[in-house]
Scaffold this active site. Structure first.
Site, PDB file in Angstrom:
ATOM      1  N   ASP A  27      33.117  38.967  43.908  1.00 29.35           N
ATOM      2  CA  ASP A  27      32.748  39.698  45.114  1.00 29.35           C
ATOM      3  C   ASP A  27      32.283  41.105  44.757  1.00 29.35           C
ATOM      4  O   ASP A  27      31.923  41.878  45.628  1.00 29.35           O
ATOM      5  CB  ASP A  27      33.932  39.784  46.083  1.00 29.35           C
ATOM      6  CG  ASP A  27      34.173  38.470  46.813  1.00 29.35           C
ATOM      7  OD1 ASP A  27      33.236  37.989  47.457  1.00 29.35           O
ATOM      8  OD2 ASP A  27      35.280  37.927  46.720  1.00 29.35           O
ATOM      9  N   LYS A  43      39.644  46.250  37.973  1.00 29.84           N
ATOM     10  CA  LYS A  43      39.262  44.922  37.506  1.00 29.84           C
ATOM     11  C   LYS A  43      38.820  44.867  36.048  1.00 29.84           C
ATOM     12  O   LYS A  43      38.934  43.828  35.391  1.00 29.84           O
ATOM     13  CB  LYS A  43      38.145  44.364  38.396  1.00 29.84           C
ATOM     14  CG  LYS A  43      38.623  43.791  39.718  1.00 29.84           C
ATOM     15  CD  LYS A  43      39.399  42.503  39.522  1.00 29.84           C
ATOM     16  CE  LYS A  43      39.698  41.812  40.839  1.00 29.84           C
ATOM     17  NZ  LYS A  43      40.381  40.525  40.653  1.00 29.84           N
TER      18      LYS A  43
END
Length: 397
Positions: free
Chosen positions: A119, A73
């Site tokens: 998340d 990410k």
């Protein structure tokens, strides 16, 4: 596991996938290569598992060592933060360079506030980029977030707020807070609306794709199994590989958590409208716990993806254990819950007799060369250990 097939179809946004091309990938790789400590992550060939499953080859891109962030990410978040900072600092005409941006940002510390909902992994990447560039970071997390993922973000100096909502509700709270306070909203999905920021983040993911392409060399994958939460990562990967391989484009399968399978439901409905999953999106695959598809991601997947799978948690847990304790001489891979989703779908399709017809239709045989991407390592170490000890056992129908 639920598995469906739909015919690829050109959408009204046909051509949007073309921005995820070799030029965009080379620009992202050039930027990420300027980050101190950069090294490409491993592409692991699992010959033993491939033989056991009855396919020709299985390659897994292992993102657990990416910038010591334990997931991919940071690629999208760092490129997006850097691009914004380059414009803010009047360096937009220059080639993106991480070190130069950090040096320039140091002269205006804490001038900007970057905000996001996460998340876990996306927020971790944003917090890391902001810390390196000396800017403030505010991260909102959904109610089910684990303490470990929260602390990981806090340890990078970010301010965190845990909401009482699921991921999509948290997205709306973060977006509203950014608009109210004049913060820079850096999100990896668009909640069904077009967003230039999402496109920049998706281009950041192409570093992973270009590394993989070069590592594969002459080994052209016949199939790529991609996990999806909102679908932005899957869309970027599908666009790049299908654009590059053209008439030899691999068959694309999208794997999701069955409790948050918004892309699956959109493909299943197949009426051109995005389908939303509401309510409790809880799954051990926390990175896939999204109920609203990314508009840009779906516009690409509609053109390039044919197969869609919705996985129960126990299949992800099984795949994690198989990857960690490989057979024969295969190299072990520490794959997190979301990271194992693609391999989990592949294993189930190849071993469950119920999917024999689908296997044949997909061409998953001794000639198949399958690429999966383990997008994260053990980002929740406590749960990873529980899974290694047998948590989330198979539930027979």
């Amino acid at each position: 596991m639920k598995l469906i097939h739909r015919n690829k179809r050109l959408s009204e946004s046909c051509g949007v996938d073309k921005i995820f091309d070799m030029k965009a990938a080379e620009e992202s790789l050039s930027f990420h290569s300027s980050i101190p400590g950069y090294r490409q992550t491993n592409l692991v060939e699992l010959k033993g598992l491939a033989k056991k499953l009855g396919i020709g080859a299985l390659y897994v891109k292992d993102e657990s060592t990416r910038f010591k962030l334990n997931s991919f990410k940071g690629l999208g978040g760092s490129r997006c933060v850097a691009q914004y900072m380059s414009q803010y600092l009047g360096m937009a005409s220059e080639k993106l360079n991480f070190v130069k941006l950090c040096e320039a940002s140091a002269k205006v510390p804490n001038t900007l506030t970057f905000c996001s909902a996460t998340d876990g992994n996306h927020g971790h990447g944003i917090a890391w980029a902001c810390k390196e560039m000396g800017q403030r970071c505010v991260i909102f997390l959904p109610a089910e977030s684990t303490e470990e993922r929260i602390r990981t973000i806090q340890n990078l100096g970010a301010e965190t707020f845990v909401t009482d909502k699921n991921y999509d509700g948290t997205y709306e709270i973060a977006k509203a807070a950014a608009e109210k306070n004049g913060w820079v909203f850096v999100q990896d999905t668009d909640n069904g609306e077009k967003s230039e920021t999402v496109a920049v983040i998706m281009k950041g993911y192409l570093t992973l794709a270009l590394e993989t392409l070069r590592q594969l060399g002459d080994n052209v994958p016949t199939h790529i199994f991609l996990q999806a939460g909102c679908g932005s990562f899957a869309g970027a990967m599908a666009a790049f590989f299908c654009n590059f391989y053209k008439d030899k484009a691999p068959k694309i399968l999208i794997a999701e958590a069955d409790n948050a399978a918004c892309v699956f439901k959109t493909a299943e409905k197949d009426n051109g409208e995005l389908q939303v999953v509401e309510g409790d999106l809880r799954t051990i695959m926390a990175g896939l716990s999204c109920g609203v598809p990314c508009r840009l991601g779906w516009d690409i997947l509609e053109q390039h993806a044919e197969w869609f799978a919705a996985l129960p948690d126990y299949l992800a847990a099984e795949a994690m254990r198989i990857l960690a304790r490989p057979i024969d001489d295969d190299k072990p891979i520490v794959a997190g819950e979301s990271g194992a989703a693609g391999v989990a779908a592949l294993i189930e399709i190849m071993t469950d007799p119920c999917f024999e017809k689908q296997r044949q239709a997909m061409g998953l045989d001794e000639n198949a060369k399958v690429l999966c991407i383990s997008t994260e390592g053990d980002t929740d170490k406590a749960n990873y250990q529980r899974i290694m000890e047998g948590a989330y056992p198979r539930q027979e129908a």
